[in-house]
Design an enzyme around this catalytic site. Structure first.
Site, PDB file in Angstrom:
ATOM      1  N   TRP A 156       9.495  10.964   8.004  1.00 34.63           N
ATOM      2  CA  TRP A 156       8.148  10.974   7.421  1.00 34.63           C
ATOM      3  C   TRP A 156       7.414  12.171   8.020  1.00 34.63           C
ATOM      4  O   TRP A 156       7.474  12.388   9.230  1.00 34.63           O
ATOM      5  CB  TRP A 156       7.362   9.692   7.737  1.00 34.63           C
ATOM      6  N   GLU A 201      10.436   9.046   3.504  1.00 33.32           N
ATOM      7  CA  GLU A 201       9.275   8.174   3.272  1.00 33.32           C
ATOM      8  C   GLU A 201       8.098   8.961   2.700  1.00 33.32           C
ATOM      9  O   GLU A 201       7.563   9.851   3.349  1.00 33.32           O
ATOM     10  CB  GLU A 201       8.865   7.517   4.602  1.00 33.32           C
ATOM     11  N   LYS A 258       4.161   9.153   0.728  1.00 33.78           N
ATOM     12  CA  LYS A 258       2.847   8.591   1.049  1.00 33.78           C
ATOM     13  C   LYS A 258       1.818   9.107   0.057  1.00 33.78           C
ATOM     14  O   LYS A 258       1.962  10.182  -0.512  1.00 33.78           O
ATOM     15  CB  LYS A 258       2.495   9.025   2.478  1.00 33.78           C
ATOM     16  N   ASP A 264       6.921   2.259   2.098  1.00 35.88           N
ATOM     17  CA  ASP A 264       5.971   1.670   3.050  1.00 35.88           C
ATOM     18  C   ASP A 264       4.895   0.948   2.251  1.00 35.88           C
ATOM     19  O   ASP A 264       4.280   1.531   1.355  1.00 35.88           O
ATOM     20  CB  ASP A 264       5.379   2.789   3.923  1.00 35.88           C
ATOM     21  N   HIS A 313       1.548   2.644   1.486  1.00 36.21           N
ATOM     22  CA  HIS A 313       1.526   4.045   1.057  1.00 36.21           C
ATOM     23  C   HIS A 313       1.315   4.283  -0.428  1.00 36.21           C
ATOM     24  O   HIS A 313       1.693   5.323  -0.948  1.00 36.21           O
ATOM     25  CB  HIS A 313       2.836   4.731   1.492  1.00 36.21           C
ATOM     26  N   HIS A 346       9.209  -0.246   4.956  1.00 35.70           N
ATOM     27  CA  HIS A 346       8.276  -0.295   6.074  1.00 35.70           C
ATOM     28  C   HIS A 346       7.272  -1.364   5.700  1.00 35.70           C
ATOM     29  O   HIS A 346       6.347  -1.113   4.936  1.00 35.70           O
ATOM     30  CB  HIS A 346       7.568   1.043   6.275  1.00 35.70           C
ATOM     31  N   ASP A 379      -4.296   2.711   4.001  1.00 37.46           N
ATOM     32  CA  ASP A 379      -3.078   2.578   4.796  1.00 37.46           C
ATOM     33  C   ASP A 379      -3.447   2.270   6.247  1.00 37.46           C
ATOM     34  O   ASP A 379      -3.210   3.074   7.140  1.00 37.46           O
ATOM     35  CB  ASP A 379      -2.299   3.899   4.698  1.00 37.46           C
ATOM     36  N   ASP A 404      -2.425  -0.058   8.330  1.00 36.57           N
ATOM     37  CA  ASP A 404      -1.391  -0.547   9.240  1.00 36.57           C
ATOM     38  C   ASP A 404      -1.814  -1.792  10.007  1.00 36.57           C
ATOM     39  O   ASP A 404      -1.608  -1.895  11.214  1.00 36.57           O
ATOM     40  CB  ASP A 404      -0.938   0.569  10.192  1.00 36.57           C
ATOM     41  N   ASP A 412       6.187  -1.750  10.064  1.00 37.63           N
ATOM     42  CA  ASP A 412       5.390  -0.576  10.447  1.00 37.63           C
ATOM     43  C   ASP A 412       3.910  -0.934  10.438  1.00 37.63           C
ATOM     44  O   ASP A 412       3.280  -0.947   9.389  1.00 37.63           O
ATOM     45  CB  ASP A 412       5.674   0.598   9.485  1.00 37.63           C
TER      46      ASP A 412
HETATM   47  C1  RNT Z   1       2.941   7.102   8.421  1.00 36.96           C
HETATM   48  C2  RNT Z   1       4.223   6.405   8.168  1.00 36.96           C
HETATM   49  C3  RNT Z   1       5.200   6.427   9.286  1.00 36.96           C
HETATM   50  C4  RNT Z   1       4.561   6.115  10.631  1.00 36.96           C
HETATM   51  C5  RNT Z   1       5.545   5.975  11.766  1.00 36.96           C
HETATM   52  C6  RNT Z   1       4.871   5.999  13.089  1.00 36.96           C
HETATM   53  O1  RNT Z   1       2.016   6.895   7.446  1.00 36.96           O
HETATM   54  O2  RNT Z   1       3.982   5.099   7.763  1.00 36.96           O
HETATM   55  O3  RNT Z   1       6.246   5.576   9.007  1.00 36.96           O
HETATM   56  O4  RNT Z   1       3.795   4.956  10.579  1.00 36.96           O
HETATM   57  O5  RNT Z   1       6.524   6.909  11.642  1.00 36.96           O
HETATM   58 ZN    ZN Z   2       5.778   3.897   7.436  1.00 37.10          ZN
END
Ligand code: RNT
Ligand code: ZN
Length: 422
Positions: free
Chosen positions: A189, A230, A232, A263, A266, A290, A298, A300, A330
């Protein structure tokens, strides 16, 4: 008073009978659940800090909020915290490391010069626990990433540095896979993008494709290492343009036979990963998830048993994708106990999978095929009131981990005895 073992067993036996009436074999569901390995992300334990000790800001459009005490400050502390979290999860799971968690010793090693030796302690630790490792090159929190571009950077020298980092990381992934006897999924990523709409959207994407081809040029046995990419939608500071968008990587993964990493945070807020799995897996052999929880963006947040988490698990089970999709987590929350965050998120993912495995999927499929959408909707709603908690508790007990809320007391005790002294 917590329920006794006898009460829990009696509850399970009743639940088993109730599910049997629906044609669902709870023991078979639990056997299947026990084969799923989640990949726990190391970065929840230290707020994505890593151990390079450069004091570099995280950057890359990522943000961790909160200052709950007890963050792991050293690799040994982080390993101890992961051990604690793993001990509270039923089943056999993996750890997902970032390159910034290397242990080069007293001498600083640049990211393009990292070798498996710098991960020796992690590999030894994983081997002693008989768990697999996954890996990620770290394309943020570094002076050469400070202007928001890495693999797509216009400067060929900077691009070369990040290509070499990617090459080094695949070799490290392969060494981990070879040492542990289970393929390492190495996920790329990058943060590259811009705050305002650029004039040139095409150039950086062309450079990224070329740079990725250079990163992946060396053939590596998929028994040791598999590559994932990955995409986004946006990040902080890359609101208007992200080089590695979903379309970019979807096309890249198909044409280069890579894994696509989806993810859950994302995509556009009304777009869901659960609906993407059966679409992308028409064209790809394998994918990486993820599992995250975006709140408005996003963000998290720690994964919980949300509708979307259940939907993701249902797709994995209904589509028979558990053998083709690697389930990584994640999220990063520094506002609560970090070990608890891992446990809450991982247990939620496992519960979602259990719920999906307890669906009478054949009869639901039949109703759908017959056009009986009334029964399909009615039964899906009634299923929500089935005693799945008793099945989950039984699963935890047979795996020697705390059932119900009992794990929390153990995390609180660990906080008192260990985390509070950091
Ligand atoms: C970032 C991605 C990625 C990170 C990690 C730390 O938006 O989600 O996967 O969260 O690599
Ligand atoms: Zn991620």
């Amino acid at each position: 008073m917590p329920p006794t073992a006898t009460t829990l067993e009696a509850s399970y036996n009743l639940a088993r009978e109730q599910y049997a009436e629906w044609g669902v074999d709870t023991d078979a569901a639990l056997r299947r659940l026990a084969t799923v390995s989640l990949s726990l992300h190391c970065w929840q334990g230290d707020d994505v800090g890593g151990f390079e000790g450069t004091g570099q800001e995280i950057g890359g459009g990522l943000a961790v909020t909160g200052s709950y005490p007890g963050r792991a400050r050293t690799p040994d502390e982080l390993r101890a915290d992961v051990d604690r979290a793993l001990s509270l999860l039923p089943g056999h799971h993996r750890l997902n490391l970032h390159a910034s968690y290397a242990e080069p010793g007293p001498r600083k090693v640049e990211r393009d010069a990292l070798t498996p030796e710098h991960f020796r302690n992690w590999i030894d630790w994983a081997r002693s626990r008989r768990i697999g490792l996954d890996f990620n090159p770290t394309y943020f929190a570094h002076p050469l990433a400070a202007d928001g571009y890495t693999l797509a950077h216009p400067d060929p020298g900077i691009r070369r540095f990040w290509i070499d980092h990617g090459i080094a990381c695949r070799r490290i992934g392969a060494a981990m896979g070879a040492a542990l006897g289970t393929p390492c999924i190495t996920n790329v990523w990058i943060p590259d993008g811009s705050k305002e709409p650029p004039i040139d959207r095409k150039g950086p994407r062309a450079r990224l494709a070329e740079a990725l081809d250079a990163v992946f040029a060396e053939p590596i046995d998929p028994a040791f290492n598999r590559d994932a990419v990955e995409g986004k939608l946006f990040g902080i500071g890359s609101e208007s343009y992200v080089v590695g968008s979903h379309e970019f990587y979807y096309g890249y993964a198909i044409t280069r036979k890579k894994l696509l990493c989806l993810d859950a945070g994302h995509y556009h807020p009304t777009e869901v990963v659960s609906d993407k799995l059966s679409a992308v897996l028409q064209h790809l052999d394998e994918a990486l998830l993820h599992v995250s929880r975006g709140v408005r963006w996003d963000s998290d947040h720690v994964v919980i048993l949300s509708d979307e988490l259940e939907a993701i698990a249902q797709e994995l089970v209904r589509g028979d994708y558990l053998g083709r999709v690697h389930v990584g987590l994640d999220f990063f929350d520094a506002s609560i106990n970090r070990v608890a965050a891992w446990v809450i998120g991982s247990r939620a993912m496992l519960k979602a999978l259990l719920l999906a495995l307890l669906e009478p999927v054949d009869s639901l499929r039949r109703l759908e095929a017959e056009g009986d959408f009334t029964a399909r909707l009615a039964l899906l709603e009634e299923l929500k009131a089935m005693p799945f908690g008793a099945v989950w508790d039984h699963h935890c007990r047979t795996h020697d981990v705390p059932a119900g809320r009992d794990w929390l007391a153990e995390v609180k005790e660990y906080e008192r005895a260990v985390l509070a002294h950091r």
